[in-house]
Design an enzyme around this catalytic site. Structure first.
Site, PDB file in Angstrom:
ATOM      1  N   LYS A 173      -8.424   7.121   5.050  1.00 29.18           N
ATOM      2  CA  LYS A 173      -9.120   5.634   5.019  1.00 29.18           C
ATOM      3  C   LYS A 173     -10.542   5.839   5.238  1.00 29.18           C
ATOM      4  CE  LYS A 173      -7.360   1.562   5.101  1.00 29.18           C
ATOM      5  NZ  LYS A 173      -6.293   1.081   3.871  1.00 29.18           N
ATOM      6  N   ASP A 203      -9.629  -2.304   0.050  1.00 25.59           N
ATOM      7  CA  ASP A 203      -9.053  -2.876   1.320  1.00 25.59           C
ATOM      8  C   ASP A 203      -9.990  -4.051   1.774  1.00 25.59           C
ATOM      9  OD1 ASP A 203      -7.216  -2.050   3.648  1.00 25.59           O
ATOM     10  OD2 ASP A 203      -8.999  -2.560   4.553  1.00 25.59           O
TER      11      ASP A 203
END
Length: 461
Positions: free
Chosen positions: A141, A181
């Protein structure tokens, strides 16, 4: 860590409990103040105790100690210039957490709340989510505390070019494949891909997912997380003799996940009566018009309050937290972590909620989850329910590798099968390890086992 376990312990349950406790205390000591990361690890650990009772060899191999420590954490400075010529400095992150099953895979988030704890929490959760999809992908991430809100398109482009000039060193189709995201959609992924190609030379189709279909993106990727959440929830409802037909649904947020969760829920017969953004929420007992939401958010790039300009019967209420006061049958929180707390859960239960499905990453606090479970409310955890996005991202990687493009219908059919398999695997794992019907435990165990077995096979590294 625990040593001579066969000589010291005759009780496998005590051994498992001591091991989990000891490793969690070590993690707390190593990661002080990282609230979100510690919350995520604690939730996983509580589910895994029965796994270590049945499989003490995982203790000997130090699986928990290894799986909770990232392979590497990359932080860097991002300097960029705004339209007035003023220089700004933000911080960039990439947490490459686990590559046991394949290249690191996980989104890039641009939001002022981004910090190391949130990056680690998201990357850690991604390990289990990606494992559950059955796709050959690891977990990572990344992001920055850059706030794209109120920035011009050129400012966003300049920031991303600076961000990617450093980030590109750590990416590759067989190494690390980011996606979007919060704050990062097709436009932003396009800027990232453009800068990567500029630096590396030539066209590199498999380094990012969530791309525009015109240059290698998968049809259905934009819809995948929202659709997947609803497909998973549909299976959960079906097992318990229910469906979306005739149900009143609340969906927090109004981004891609929220919008397409609403769209699919309505298609399956539900009435979505409320959605939100950070400024407040709209409520219409006759049902939200998803096409209007798309127009406001995807074309006009405006706030949710302008919905009333098109539908005067709707109400706009400032402050997004009040959305949980509305009586409904199904709640799909799709905004951000810890947006639904114990007080909200109490209200929802009092108002007759029947099911919760997490569309965002860890949107419910642990106290809220405990209340839902105690009151027999159906609960679909994020790492299982919202895995549709990364599943279709993996499909995009496959299409890029084969230089093929699947139709929307093909992708959607594969997505439905993936979400059904995830649900079935979670249900089976929960049953096998003594927690029948508990999808949180089932998701954690099913996701863990595949990665843990791979770690054992690869040896200590």
């Amino acid at each position: 860590m625990l040593t001579n376990i066969n000589e010291t312990y005759n009780d496998p349950k005590k051994l498992a409990n001591d091991y989990v406790h000891e490793v969690y205390e070590l993690i707390k000591k190593r990661n002080p103040g990282e609230t979100e990361f510690l919350q995520a690890t604690r939730e996983i650990f509580d589910s895994l105790r029965p796994v270590f009772v049945k499989n003490p060899h995982y203790i000997e191999d130090g699986i928990l100690e290894r799986i909770t420590e990232p392979d590497r954490i990359i932080t860097f400075r991002v300097a960029w210039e705004d339209d007035q010529g003023k220089v700004h400095v933000n911080r960039g992150y990439r947490v490459q957490f686990n590559s046991e099953l394949g290249p690191y895979k996980g989104g890039i988030r641009f939001h002022p709340s981004v910090n190391l704890s949130i990056m680690k929490f998201l990357a850690f959760e991604q390990i289990f989510k990606n494992s559950l999809t059955g796709q050959p992908i690891g977990a990572g991430k990344g992001g920055s505390d850059f706030d794209p809100k109120d920035k011009s398109e050129r400012e966003i482009m300049r920031f991303i070019q600076s961000f990617m000039t450093e980030m590109q060193k750590y990416l590759g189709p067989d190494l690390d494949v980011p996606a979007g995201d919060i704050g990062v959609g097709r436009r932003e992924v396009g800027y990232m891909a453009g800068q990567y190609n500029r630096i590396r030379g030539g066209f590199q189709p498999g380094v990012f997912t969530g791309k525009d279909p015109n240059y290698g993106g998968s049809l259905g990727r934009r819809e995948a997380t929202g659709y997947g959440t609803v497909y998973f929830t549909q299976e959960m409802l079906k097992t318990n003799g229910m469906s979306f037909e005739g149900k009143k649904v609340i969906v927090s947020g109004s981004g891609n996940v929220s919008t397409y969760a609403m769209e699919k829920a309505i298609e399956l017969g539900a009435t979505v009566i409320a959605c939100s953004d950070s400024s407040g929420y709209i409520y219409d007992e006759n049902g939200i018009n998803v096409e209007t939401i798309k127009r406001i958010k995807e074309i006009e790039n405006d706030r949710i309050k302008v919905y009333r300009k098109y539908h005067s019967s709707a109400k706009f209420i400032e402050g997004c937290q009040g959305i949980w006061t509305i009586p409904c049958d199904i709640v799909i929180p799709c905004a951000t972590q810890n947006e639904l707390d114990e007080d909200d859960a109490t209200l929802l239960i009092r108002n007759g909620v029947k099911a919760i499905a997490e569309g965002a990453n860890m949107p419910c606090t642990q106290e809220a989850i405990d209340l839902f479970l105690e009151n027999d409310i159906l609960f679909a955890p994020a790492k299982a329910a919202n895995a549709g996005g990364v599943a279709v991202s993996a499909m995009e990687m496959s299409q890029n590798s084969m230089r093929l493009s699947w139709t929307f219908e093909e992708v959607d059919e594969k997505l439905q099968l993936v979400m059904k398999d995830i649900y079935d695997n979670c249900l089976q794992a929960a049953e096998e390890y003594g927690y029948p019907g508990n999808l949180i435990v089932g998701a954690n165990i099913a996701g863990f086992l595949k990665v843990a077995n791979s770690m054992v096979s690869h040896g200590i590294r």
